[in-house]
Design an enzyme around this catalytic site. Structure first.
Site, PDB file in Angstrom:
ATOM      1  N   LYS A 193       0.846  -1.191   0.000  1.00 26.72           N
ATOM      2  CA  LYS A 193       0.000   0.000   0.000  1.00 26.72           C
ATOM      3  C   LYS A 193       0.876   1.234   0.000  1.00 26.72           C
ATOM      4  O   LYS A 193       1.439   1.619   1.006  1.00 26.72           O
ATOM      5  CB  LYS A 193      -0.931   0.032   1.211  1.00 26.72           C
ATOM      6  CG  LYS A 193      -2.156   0.823   0.904  1.00 26.72           C
ATOM      7  CD  LYS A 193      -2.568   2.002   1.730  1.00 26.72           C
ATOM      8  CE  LYS A 193      -1.830   3.003   2.429  1.00 26.72           C
ATOM      9  NZ  LYS A 193      -1.761   4.315   1.735  1.00 26.72           N
ATOM     10  N   GLU A 269       8.975   1.081  11.088  1.00 33.45           N
ATOM     11  CA  GLU A 269      10.070   2.046  10.902  1.00 33.45           C
ATOM     12  C   GLU A 269       9.415   3.415  10.972  1.00 33.45           C
ATOM     13  O   GLU A 269       8.661   3.783  10.068  1.00 33.45           O
ATOM     14  CB  GLU A 269      10.737   1.863   9.531  1.00 33.45           C
ATOM     15  CG  GLU A 269      11.382   0.516   9.302  1.00 33.45           C
ATOM     16  CD  GLU A 269      12.706   0.368  10.038  1.00 33.45           C
ATOM     17  OE1 GLU A 269      13.247   1.385  10.520  1.00 33.45           O
ATOM     18  OE2 GLU A 269      13.183  -0.769  10.131  1.00 33.45           O
ATOM     19  N   CYS A 304      13.762  10.441   7.114  1.00 31.35           N
ATOM     20  CA  CYS A 304      13.540   9.998   8.498  1.00 31.35           C
ATOM     21  C   CYS A 304      14.797  10.199   9.335  1.00 31.35           C
ATOM     22  O   CYS A 304      14.718  10.479  10.521  1.00 31.35           O
ATOM     23  CB  CYS A 304      13.094   8.551   8.524  1.00 31.35           C
ATOM     24  SG  CYS A 304      14.180   7.467   7.595  1.00 31.35           S
ATOM     25  N   GLU A 403       9.266  15.989  15.056  1.00 25.09           N
ATOM     26  CA  GLU A 403       9.776  15.767  13.697  1.00 25.09           C
ATOM     27  C   GLU A 403       9.077  16.736  12.741  1.00 25.09           C
ATOM     28  O   GLU A 403       7.852  16.748  12.652  1.00 25.09           O
ATOM     29  CB  GLU A 403       9.496  14.320  13.270  1.00 25.09           C
ATOM     30  CG  GLU A 403      10.065  14.017  11.891  1.00 25.09           C
ATOM     31  CD  GLU A 403       9.805  12.576  11.473  1.00 25.09           C
ATOM     32  OE1 GLU A 403       8.657  12.125  11.587  1.00 25.09           O
ATOM     33  OE2 GLU A 403      10.752  11.916  11.020  1.00 25.09           O
TER      34      GLU A 403
END
Ligand code: NAD
Ligand code: MN
Length: 499
Positions: A193, A269, A304, A403
């Site tokens: 997906k 992750e 990331c 973040e």
């Protein structure tokens, strides 16, 4: 590779007719409901097509899962000899390489990264991941236990079965291939997906896998939104393993879905807020400054492992900051189809609002803006933000704790190695960290003290397929890349035989 000019890329973009349907049971088909969503390019705001929106849990997800299960049980892939799976994987990698320009163009148009990076970073990275696991899979042996003379203990790995892989938009192909490589090599059937913000390359990839000889149904691709098709897969009673790359917020939700459904294995992750520490004894401060600039500007900071907290020892601050600003001068937003561009568009308007919101938060909480800070190239119709640096950041500020996933760097000063480690670890995340020093012991001691899945010394963001990749703390669990990734895609079985 290519020497194509911006004009040539733009011509190819104009001629492009991307496939936009889901890929189920070895063929492209619209969503069961017929629903679509508009795929808007962040480069200029133009539509790239109407993409199938696999929104109906009872229809699209069910079809794909049933098909993946049937294919798995048939053994057409799961029981194929590893040496034969290897051959298919290696052909798959070669087809990705043969279509590198087409895939790179789709990636750039869909999520805004510079074409030069798509072509020279993402595409080789995707092909390498598929080839690496293909090459490895017939070299991984099972175990025989140390039993008594009259017993035989076999410790074997089996594919888990049906794997759902939910991936993000920042490196759409690479993140997909980090999952597909080990999942397929191990013999599983996979439902991929992609993010609704970057579905086009995943859709295209399915056909290449089929062309490489992957049996129909082993790889299904379901484009659509997270709260619809993503959720349906995560709650599905017949998905054995769910692997994910994306935000920590959604990662936590997926653990809940697994607990509410069939206790499927969940491997995550997730996000990061990685510290990048520059000690005063760094041998080459200019190299450190160049790495610090790259660590926040590459891929528009939508990485990331972005080195988004730069910890600089106070005694070299005055020398280091001009080097940093100079290095950042090499990173200017430009048209993503211009091969010279190093900073492209953010993925969409929503991400633009998020990044600008954090820049405002930096101002509001009293940090000092020393570079960038603005949206630029607005007349293109695209969404671009210039690399931005805040100095005098306190690690408790939002721009140091949360973040941002954009090109916004927070610079924090420290006085002692202990303080550097304390600030570095004062984060909910633990994905990566960087350390610059010329003292061997300090390098090792700092690396040991950092709570992060990857630590880079006198460089940032190194590593290849041989290095496990993943996070401590709220950056996730399990590892992508390397042989360790096979842990996610295999169950261990002990077979004990009385002789
Ligand atoms: P996201 O969490 O918003 O979305 C990731 C994927 O999850 C998308 O496919 C999305 O459609 C899907 N999703 C959203 N809601 C869902 C739900 N309720 N159920 C099931 N699926 C759902 O993340 P993003 O914005 O696409 O990507 C950026 C994030 O990814 C950042 O936090 C970044 O740090 C992280 N990331 C991590 C790594 C890593 O390896 N650790 C690598 C790249 C990106
Ligand atoms: Mn897009």
């Amino acid at each position: 590779m290519t020497q194509a000019t911006r004009a040539a890329w733009e011509q190819r973009a104009a001629d492009l007719m991307p496939e936009t349907r889901a890929f189920i049971a070895g063929r492209y088909q619209p969503a069961a409901s017929g629903a679509t969503f508009d795929c808007i390019s962040p480069i200029d705001g133009r539509s790239l097509g109407q993409v199938a929106s696999c929104a109906d849990a009872d229809a699209d997800a069910e079809l794909a899962v049933v098909d993946a299960r049937r294919t798995f049980e048939s053994g057409v892939w799961s029981r194929l000899a590893p040496v034969k799976r290897k051959a298919v994987m290696i052909r798959f990698a070669a087809l990705i390489e043969a279509h590198a320009e087409e895939l790179a163009l789709l990636e750039t148009l869909d999520m805004g990264k510079p074409i030069n990076d798509a072509l020279n970073v993402d595409l080789p990275g995707a092909a390498r991941a598929i080839r690496w696991y293909g090459e490895a899979i017939d070299k991984v042996y099972d175990e025989v236990a140390t039993t008594a003379h009259d017993e035989l203990g076999l410790v074997t790995r089996e594919p888990v079965g049906v794997v759902a892989a939910i991936v993000p938009w920042n490196f759409p192909l690479v993140m997909a291939c980090w999952k597909l490589g080990p999942a397929l090599a191990a013999g599983n059937s996979v439902i991929l997906k992609p993010s609704e913000k970057s579905p086009l390359t995943a859709i295209r990839l399915a056909q290449l896998a089929l062309d490489a000889g992957l049996p129909a149904g082993v790889l299904n691709v379901l484009p659509g939104f997270g709260h619809t098709v993503g959720k349906a897969l995560a709650l599905h009673m017949d998905v054995d393993t769910l692997v994910f790359t994306g935000s920590t917020r959604i990662a936590k939700q997926l653990m809940v879905y697994a607990g509410e459904s069939n206790m499927k294995r969940v491997w995550l992750e997730a996000g990061g807020k990685s510290p990048h520490i520059i000690f005063a004894d760094t041998a080459d401060l200019a190299a450190a400054a160049a790495a610090a600039a790259s660590a926040i500007a590459f891929n528009q900071g939508e990485v990331c492992t972005a080195g988004s907290r730069l910890l600089v020892e106070r005694s070299i601050k005055a020398r280091f900051m001009p080097l940093l600003i100079e290095a950042l001068g090499q990173w200017k937003p430009g048209h993503p189809l211009d091969p010279a561009t190093r900073v492209g568009a953010l993925v969409d308007r929503q991400q633009l609002e998020t990044v600008l919101g954090y820049i405002q938060a930096g101002h509001d909480q009293g940090a000092t803006l020393v570079a960038g800070g603005n949206r630029v190239l607005e007349d293109t119709g695209g969404v671009f933000v210039e690399p931005t640096v805040f100095d005098e950041v306190n690690n408790r500020m939002r721009i140091a704790q949360e973040e941002i996933f954009g090109p916004v760097l927070s610079v924090i000063s420290f006085d002692t190695p202990e303080q550097a480690v304390q600030i570095a670890n004062d984060s909910p995340f633990g994905l990566a960290a960087g350390v610059w020093t010329s003292d061997l012991s300090r390098a090792h001691l700092t690396a040991k003290a950092l709570r992060a899945g990857s630590v880079w010394v006198n460089q940032y963001d190194g590593g290849d397929m041989t290095a496990p990749f993943g996070g401590f703390k709220q950056s996730g669990n399990g590892r992508d890349k390397s042989l360790h990734a096979l842990d996610k895609y295999t169950e261990l079985k002990a077979t004990w035989i009385k002789l």
